[in-house]
Design an enzyme around this catalytic site. Structure first.
Site, PDB file in Angstrom:
ATOM      1  N   SER A 124       0.816  -1.212   0.000  1.00  0.00           N
ATOM      2  CA  SER A 124       0.000   0.000   0.000  1.00  0.00           C
ATOM      3  C   SER A 124       0.847   1.257   0.000  1.00  0.00           C
ATOM      4  O   SER A 124       0.322   2.336  -0.237  1.00  0.00           O
ATOM      5  CB  SER A 124      -0.957   0.003   1.199  1.00  0.00           C
ATOM      6  N   HIS A 145      -3.123  -3.399  -6.059  1.00  0.00           N
ATOM      7  CA  HIS A 145      -3.444  -2.879  -4.728  1.00  0.00           C
ATOM      8  C   HIS A 145      -4.940  -2.994  -4.444  1.00  0.00           C
ATOM      9  O   HIS A 145      -5.744  -2.237  -4.968  1.00  0.00           O
ATOM     10  CB  HIS A 145      -2.980  -1.416  -4.625  1.00  0.00           C
ATOM     11  N   GLU A 157      -6.052  -0.748  -7.552  1.00  0.00           N
ATOM     12  CA  GLU A 157      -5.104   0.142  -8.224  1.00  0.00           C
ATOM     13  C   GLU A 157      -4.055  -0.743  -8.899  1.00  0.00           C
ATOM     14  O   GLU A 157      -3.381  -1.529  -8.222  1.00  0.00           O
ATOM     15  CB  GLU A 157      -4.441   1.084  -7.208  1.00  0.00           C
ATOM     16  N   ASN A 195      -4.520   6.803  -1.356  1.00  0.00           N
ATOM     17  CA  ASN A 195      -3.853   7.241  -0.131  1.00  0.00           C
ATOM     18  C   ASN A 195      -3.201   8.602  -0.288  1.00  0.00           C
ATOM     19  O   ASN A 195      -2.918   9.276   0.696  1.00  0.00           O
ATOM     20  CB  ASN A 195      -2.814   6.211   0.328  1.00  0.00           C
TER      21      ASN A 195
HETATM   22  P1  NAD Z   1      -1.138  -9.108   7.902  1.00  0.00           P
HETATM   23  O1  NAD Z   1      -0.170  -8.816   8.989  1.00  0.00           O
HETATM   24  O2  NAD Z   1      -2.551  -9.377   8.268  1.00  0.00           O
HETATM   25  O3  NAD Z   1      -0.611 -10.367   7.055  1.00  0.00           O
HETATM   26  C1  NAD Z   1       0.690 -10.487   6.590  1.00  0.00           C
HETATM   27  C2  NAD Z   1       1.031 -11.971   6.533  1.00  0.00           C
HETATM   28  O4  NAD Z   1       2.247 -12.127   5.834  1.00  0.00           O
HETATM   29  C3  NAD Z   1       1.218 -12.596   7.916  1.00  0.00           C
HETATM   30  O5  NAD Z   1       0.395 -13.745   8.024  1.00  0.00           O
HETATM   31  C4  NAD Z   1       2.699 -12.962   7.966  1.00  0.00           C
HETATM   32  O6  NAD Z   1       2.953 -14.158   8.690  1.00  0.00           O
HETATM   33  C5  NAD Z   1       3.011 -13.134   6.489  1.00  0.00           C
HETATM   34  N1  NAD Z   1       4.403 -12.922   6.147  1.00  0.00           N
HETATM   35  C6  NAD Z   1       5.252 -11.986   6.614  1.00  0.00           C
HETATM   36  N2  NAD Z   1       6.427 -12.084   5.990  1.00  0.00           N
HETATM   37  C7  NAD Z   1       6.335 -13.105   5.106  1.00  0.00           C
HETATM   38  C8  NAD Z   1       7.211 -13.666   4.138  1.00  0.00           C
HETATM   39  N3  NAD Z   1       8.447 -13.205   3.977  1.00  0.00           N
HETATM   40  N4  NAD Z   1       6.760 -14.693   3.384  1.00  0.00           N
HETATM   41  C9  NAD Z   1       5.506 -15.171   3.557  1.00  0.00           C
HETATM   42  N5  NAD Z   1       4.636 -14.686   4.448  1.00  0.00           N
HETATM   43  C10 NAD Z   1       5.038 -13.633   5.201  1.00  0.00           C
HETATM   44  O7  NAD Z   1      -1.014  -7.901   6.888  1.00  0.00           O
HETATM   45  P2  NAD Z   1      -2.107  -7.376   5.836  1.00  0.00           P
HETATM   46  O8  NAD Z   1      -2.912  -6.310   6.473  1.00  0.00           O
HETATM   47  O9  NAD Z   1      -2.777  -8.530   5.185  1.00  0.00           O
HETATM   48  O10 NAD Z   1      -1.155  -6.626   4.786  1.00  0.00           O
HETATM   49  C11 NAD Z   1      -0.413  -7.334   3.841  1.00  0.00           C
HETATM   50  C12 NAD Z   1       0.019  -6.396   2.733  1.00  0.00           C
HETATM   51  O11 NAD Z   1      -1.123  -5.765   2.160  1.00  0.00           O
HETATM   52  C13 NAD Z   1       0.934  -5.268   3.181  1.00  0.00           C
HETATM   53  O12 NAD Z   1       1.839  -4.974   2.161  1.00  0.00           O
HETATM   54  C14 NAD Z   1      -0.037  -4.097   3.379  1.00  0.00           C
HETATM   55  O13 NAD Z   1       0.571  -2.842   3.255  1.00  0.00           O
HETATM   56  C15 NAD Z   1      -0.991  -4.360   2.231  1.00  0.00           C
HETATM   57  N6  NAD Z   1      -2.325  -3.770   2.386  1.00  0.00           N
HETATM   58  C16 NAD Z   1      -2.978  -3.826   3.580  1.00  0.00           C
HETATM   59  C17 NAD Z   1      -4.247  -3.286   3.682  1.00  0.00           C
HETATM   60  C18 NAD Z   1      -5.011  -3.351   4.986  1.00  0.00           C
HETATM   61  O14 NAD Z   1      -6.006  -2.616   5.138  1.00  0.00           O
HETATM   62  N7  NAD Z   1      -4.638  -4.215   5.909  1.00  0.00           N
HETATM   63  C19 NAD Z   1      -4.844  -2.691   2.560  1.00  0.00           C
HETATM   64  C20 NAD Z   1      -4.171  -2.665   1.347  1.00  0.00           C
HETATM   65  C21 NAD Z   1      -2.894  -3.211   1.269  1.00  0.00           C
END
Ligand code: NAD
Length: 526
Positions: A124, A145, A157, A195
């Protein structure tokens, strides 16, 4: 790179957290076999269990057939080694938001997957160009995204880094459509589209709170009256001040500390104090929130205005026309229309109730005093005539039934009589007047102008198209309209003038007018 057709092709989702699980669900529902991997042992299997529960609840609510739920669940396969997915043509990563971790994962995927496989990132805030850096084939890395919750939010996106191949972005665009999403193209720049453009929605309110212009509930009520589903304060409380502050800070830093994006001291204090919003039961508000009968918290004037000798409605735009209609319907007296006027609003004898043009009421009054004219000036905020009419027909739970909150401010030194009369006239016109201190651009006017300006700058820098910006803001953050749709009912010159007026008061870089908006304003002069 040749364009792939990925419909029904197996997909690898890496990261089984909130976003990865949602992406896996959407891909499986669109018919793809999905491999789900997470670095934490057991996390992918847990995500699948949660998915089963979600699907069952959808079946129970009648939103999904039992067969569709079973088909979807059968398509998601948790895996414990990335190598189990070595044949896929598309990998989507949704791992921790950390550049090193994402680069390292991309290197592993590049060595594992077929040469033509697309490597998509759900980052993000990290540069897609940076995530692709160091790969043998950076042209196959693209941002995909999604927004949270993935199954419900329509926007994707599709973000191109410097080296992303056009056909890769097009493939992901087409695939997103196939998944029932609305994709928009974006260039990899800080905050991408949503954002970035959304920053002023929070920043203007935070700036007004810092200068004590009004209470959070007042600002929230005014922006809700302008059609936003949630006011900025309750929205920041929902998002979490830690998260919202981190995004603002990252956009600020990534733009080399451009003052336009400077974070707020008010929000930093909330974060420092652990008042993070709903998740800590305390942010701007305390949770659970008590039912609020008058969300603005301000005592609205309800008196009938003192009978004037002469009333005229100035201006010839939709707001002036709406004021004239309201006056006809709600006031028995005769009034004049002055169409060829350089301001919009109502003149009541020698006093003026003026639509905000970005200037403070006191500055307008000072200018009038120099012309030996009355300094009885009040400014009121921008409103959407259609929404205001609708509200007048529909009782509301949060405002005085049938009235939209409308901010106004009186000039310093205005007579006591006018300070009482100005809200009475707004009340007569069908609004719930809420008084702010005399700040330039009040709340709705400055927020909309800044959102338009930010969107204009994004277009100017090739981040997205005007249509892409409108779709992104409506679908990504549920705005009641897109910035360019608002502009179509306004004028680039008027928006520029508001920003120039704000800049005259505050100085600095924050309110500088986008070159795109300047050009558009010039083109309006015939
Ligand atoms: P989250 O913490 O819920 O999940 C991340 C997962 O990735 C965890 O289960 C973790 O164990 C795993 N992980 C970490 N490092 C790893 C690796 N090297 N290999 C494999 N697995 C790995 O996070 P999330 O909220 O799902 O966010 C994930 C991505 O999505 C981030 O880049 C975040 O910026 C993006 N994002 C999040 C949102 C939101 O609202 N949460 C919205 C859009 C984008």
């Amino acid at each position: 790179m040749t364009r792939l057709t990925l419909e029904q092709a197996p997909v690898l989702v890496v990261g089984a957290g909130i976003m990865g699980a949602g992406i896996a669900q959407v891909a499986a529902q669109a018919g793809h076999p999905v491999f789900l991997f997470d670095a934490r042992a057991g996390a992918a299997a847990e995500a699948k269990s949660k998915l089963l529960a979600t699907l069952q609840s959808l079946v129970a609510k009648g939103r999904l057939s039992d067969q569709a739920a079973q088909d979807c669940a059968a398509k998601v396969e948790p895996i414990s080694e990335l190598a189990q997915a070595s044949g896929v043509q598309l990998a989507i990563e949704a791992i921790v938001e950390n550049l090193d971790a994402k680069q390292s994962l991309m290197r592993s995927l590049e060595s594992l997957l077929p040469a033509e496989a697309i490597l998509a990132t759900n980052t993000s805030s990290i540069s897609v160009t940076a995530i692709a850096s160091g790969l043998q084939h950076p042209e196959r890395v693209v941002g995909m995204h999604f927004f949270n919750p993935v199954p419900l939010m329509k926007l994707v996106e599709v973000v191109s880094g410097l080296q992303t191949d056009r056909s890769v972005a097009e493939t992901i665009f087409a695939l997103s459509q196939h998944w029932g999403k609305v994709p928009v193209y974006a260039k990899s720049t800080p905050g991408f589209i949503v954002n970035r453009i959304a920053r002023p929605y929070y920043a203007e309110t935070l700036a007004l709170l810092q200068e004590q212009a009004a209470e959070p509930a007042v600002l929230d009520a005014c922006l809700q009256a302008a059609g936003f589903r949630m006011g900025p304060c309750e929205l920041m409380d929902l998002i979490g001040h830690d998260t919202n502050f981190a995004v603002t800070q990252s956009v600020y830093e990534a733009n080399f500390f451009d003052k336009r994006y400077v974070p707020s001291l008010v929000q930093r204090e909330l974060v420092a104090g652990g008042l993070l919003g709903r998740k800590t039961s305390h942010g701007f508000y305390r949770y659970p929130r008590a039912a609020h009968s008058n969300s603005s918290g301000s005592a609205a004037a309800t008196d009938t205005p003192f009978p004037p000798t002469r009333v005229s409605v100035h201006g010839n735009d939709p707001i002036a026309n709406d004021l004239a209609t309201r006056l006809s319907a709600r006031w028995g007296g005769v009034f004049e229309r002055i169409l060829a006027s350089d301001w919009c609003g109502i003149e009541i004898d020698t006093a003026r109730l003026m639509l905000s043009d970005g200037r403070c009421a006191s500055d307008i009054a000072a200018q009038r005093r120099r012309q030996q004219a009355s300094a009885d000036i009040a400014v009121f905020d921008r409103f959407d005539p259609a929404l205001a009419s609708l509200a007048n027909q529909t009782p509301s739970a949060t405002t005085t039934p049938g009235r939209l909150s409308l901010a106004y401010a009186c000039a310093e030194g205005a007579s006591d009589h006018w300070q009482h009369e100005a809200p009475s006239w707004l009340n007569l016109l069908g609004f719930e007047p809420v008084r702010l201190t005399d700040v330039p651009g009040l709340i709705v006017t400055r927020t909309l102008a800044m959102l338009i300006n930010e969107a204009a700058d994004a277009v100017n820098q090739g981040v997205c198209s005007p249509e892409g910006a409108d779709a992104a803001m409506k679908l990504g953050v549920n705005y009641p309209g897109g910035p360019f749709e608002w502009l179509a009912n306004w004028s680039a010159q008027a928006v520029s003038d508001i920003l120039i007026a704000l800049d005259a008061v505050y100085g600095g870089e924050r309110y500088r007018v986008s070159p795109w908006l300047r050009r558009r304003a010039s083109s309006e002069i015939r």
